[in-house]
Motif scaffolding. Structure first.
Motif: not given
Length: 634
Positions: A305, A309, A326-327, A331, A370, A372, A385, A387, A400
């Motif tokens: 990561w 985000i 990135n996040s 995912n 966001y 996930i 998640d 990340s 989250c």
């Protein structure tokens, strides 16, 4: 001159600055090129009282651009800094060389500027107009900020063609007045024969004026997920468009509309359909949670990561190639990998705690920030998640753990409450005795779930184990020997540490004072203010226990022992349970300590009782056992 001479704001003598004026206006206009659009103008004047207030001299304006030539535009940006020098007012204008633009993603930009010559004592003033054709997304007007506001007003004129729901939020008083007015627009259109016609169209409109005075600063408080959820502001939701020359067009967006938009987009929906990125490494096998964990560990080993985000991924192949993403990249790569393994995996979208709760009354794609990973095995649901370095299935980072997230499974879209999907448990067991080396404690520290996750994150912030031991010894006010730890670097799973803690104590003194609590869960009361306007949001459900067994040294008797106590808090008497049970059995003293939370949200009406509870807990944590030398024994 009065503003420049001001050294303190009377209504809040601690303020680092005061917003003297915060005035906004929104009006509709008509352009032949784009049709109807709105113009949002903001004027702000601020008095700087302390160094911290200089933060307010650095500004950024967010705007949207589809291409380099289309989208929103900012015009008329001007500003002045006023300073008092030798009794004279010196003006410094905002110049172009301190104004610049920055891309935040593919279509959103920031126009940034810094007020020149600003210092403590300055008054700064700036103004700009944002023009936008996206009248379905009017700008919110925020009346309150982290410093007090002396005067604020917002005026919006809504033509009869556009029907909006007006939504007020916040705890401060804002007066609103409505009145009917007339508006005139020059409209161009083609008639039935195709000739261009220009008419001055007159319509009725509603003018709404909001005014607030002497608004206090809004400041973050302990155990508050998102301050933005409580700030005083007004927002607008477009319900319908009612042009006289066309039929009524309903605009209200539903979550089903947003689902459809996301599934059809290349950035979001397109990336859920991509497969094959892991075809050489993953084959279909048993659809078990253990296999899903192995796949998640594989993804984490290949991509790290980058601490950014995101809601949608950039380029999954690039993230896999570069080993950094990135996040959302993380995912969506996990979803791709799980699907390769035959799993029913899908994105779950949400607004993080810091971003604020979703506006369920007026669904908004922009409110989501966001994504996930969700997974269904048989009838059971799991969430992770990818990340989060130390995260695992149903072990989520706090950002989250929100009350409303949306499962984006094309077979079934649904809401899920993630706030209590994972919880924490801690068990600290201590064997304590007094000998010639001092007060010796054999400590076993066990963490599970979110308690283990938090421990791992904290542990990883130290450069090595020795630094952690040094800080732990300082925190516990003793010397640490024989430190051992397991599970501290693994994603998911428990953490167990064991060590010997030695504190200064002299065997032979007439009195020996022992604080039985080894680890003080609360060093002080987090709720110091007598009043609180906002609810309390605890981090996660937690069950914390500390079991201490103390051997009374030979030749001593118990002079003073803390009393056992149990507190139960909440409307239903089960939101928080605190127990302190201490018992003496001949040559030993046993302490059982428990802090158990079963509810995350506590209303501000219960705040006085909550504050009192924590005051009692902190006091109980510091109570001591007093041992006295038994003079009867020779």
């Amino acid at each position: 001159m009065d503003e420049l001479s001001m050294t303190v704001y009377p209504q809040d003598t601690t303020a680092a600055a005061v917003v003297l004026l915060n005035v906004g206006e929104t009006r509709f206009s008509y352009s032949e090129q784009v049709g109807f659009q709105f113009e949002y103008t903001l004027q702000v004047k601020i008095k700087i009282l302390k160094n911290e207030g200089l933060e307010l001299c650095n500004r950024s304006i967010s705007f949207y651009q589809e291409t380099s030539t289309t989208g929103e535009k900012i015009s008329g940006l001007s500003g002045t800094t006023y300073n008092l020098e030798d009794g004279k007012i010196i003006k410094t204008k905002l110049s172009k060389d301190v104004i610049f633009e920055e891309n935040t993603d593919k279509k959103w930009k920031l126009k940034k500027f810094t007020m020149p010559a600003a210092k403590v004592g300055s008054v700064v003033e700036f103004k700009y107009t944002l023009t936008s054709k996206y009248f379905f997304d009017l700008r919110d007007f925020v009346f309150q900020t982290w410093v007090p506001v002396a005067y604020t007003s917002y005026e919006i004129t809504l033509p009869e063609y556009f029907y909006y729901n007006v939504n007020m939020q916040g705890y401060e008083r804002i007066d609103a007045k409505r009145k009917s007015v007339n508006e005139t627009f020059q409209i161009s259109y083609k008639d039935d024969s195709g000739r261009l016609q220009i008419d001055n169209v007159r319509c009725s409109a509603e003018e709404i004026t909001f005014v607030g005075e002497n608004l206090p600063a809004i400041k973050n408080e302990p155990y508050l997920w998102a301050l933005n959820d409580y700030i005083t502001k007004v927002s607008f939701e477009l319900q319908s468009i009612r042009y006289p020359w066309t039929t009524i067009k309903n605009i209200t967006t539903t979550w089903a509309d947003i689902d459809k938009e996301l599934f059809s987009s290349s950035e979001f929906g397109g990336n859920t359909k991509k497969t094959g990125l892991f075809k050489d490494e993953i084959t279909k096998s048993n659809l078990t949670l253990q296999e899903a964990k192995i796949i998640q560990d594989l993804v984490k080993s290949k991509v790290k990561w980058n601490d950014k985000i995101a809601f949608s991924p950039n380029n999954l192949k690039d993230a896999l190639k570069d080993g950094l993403g990135n996040s959302a990249d993380m995912n969506f790569l996990l979803i791709n990998a799980l699907k390769t393994g035959g799993f029913d995996a899908f994105p779950v979208v949400l607004s993080t705690r810091e971003n604020g709760r979703l506006p369920l009354s007026h669904p908004s794609l922009n409110a989501l920030n966001y994504t996930i990973t969700g997974l269904k095995i048989d009838t059971l649901m799991y969430y992770t998640d990818a990340s989060a370095k130390f995260g695992d299935w149903n072990i989520l980072p706090q950002r989250c753990m929100v009350t409303q997230a949306r499962i984006m499974n094309e077979n079934k879209v649904d809401w899920v409450d993630l706030s209590t999907f994972s919880s924490g448990a801690s068990l600290i067991s201590v064997q304590m005795k007094l000998d010639n080396t001092g007060l010796v404690m054999i400590v076993s520290d066990f963490r599970r779930g979110n308690s283990a996750y938090d421990f791992k994150v904290n542990f990883s912030n130290y450069k090595d184990k020795d630094e952690y031991i040094e800080k732990l010894a300082s925190k516990l006010n003793g010397k640490i020997e024989d430190f051992k730890i397991t599970g501290e670097s693994k994603a998911g799973g428990d953490v167990k540490s064991e060590y010997t803690l030695i504190k200064d104590a002299t065997l032979g003194d007439e009195f020996i004072y022992i604080t039985p609590m080894v680890d003080l869960l609360f060093l002080d009361n987090p709720f110091k203010k007598e009043e609180r306007k906002f609810p309390v949001n605890l981090d996660y459900l937690e069950n914390y226990k500390q079991l201490v067994n103390i051997t009374i040294p030979e030749g001593y008797v118990v002079e003073e022992l803390p009393t056992s106590q149990k507190y139960v808090f909440g409307e239903d008497d089960d939101a928080i349970t605190f127990m302190y049970r201490i018992v003496q059995n001949e040559s030993t003293i046993a302490l059982q300590y428990q802090f158990h939370t079963k509810q995350l949200m506590i209303g501000q009406d219960l705040y006085p009782a909550l504050r009192d509870l924590f005051a009692k807990i902190v006091l109980k944590n510091s109570e001591q056992i007093v041992l006295k030398k038994n003079i009867a024994i020779k």
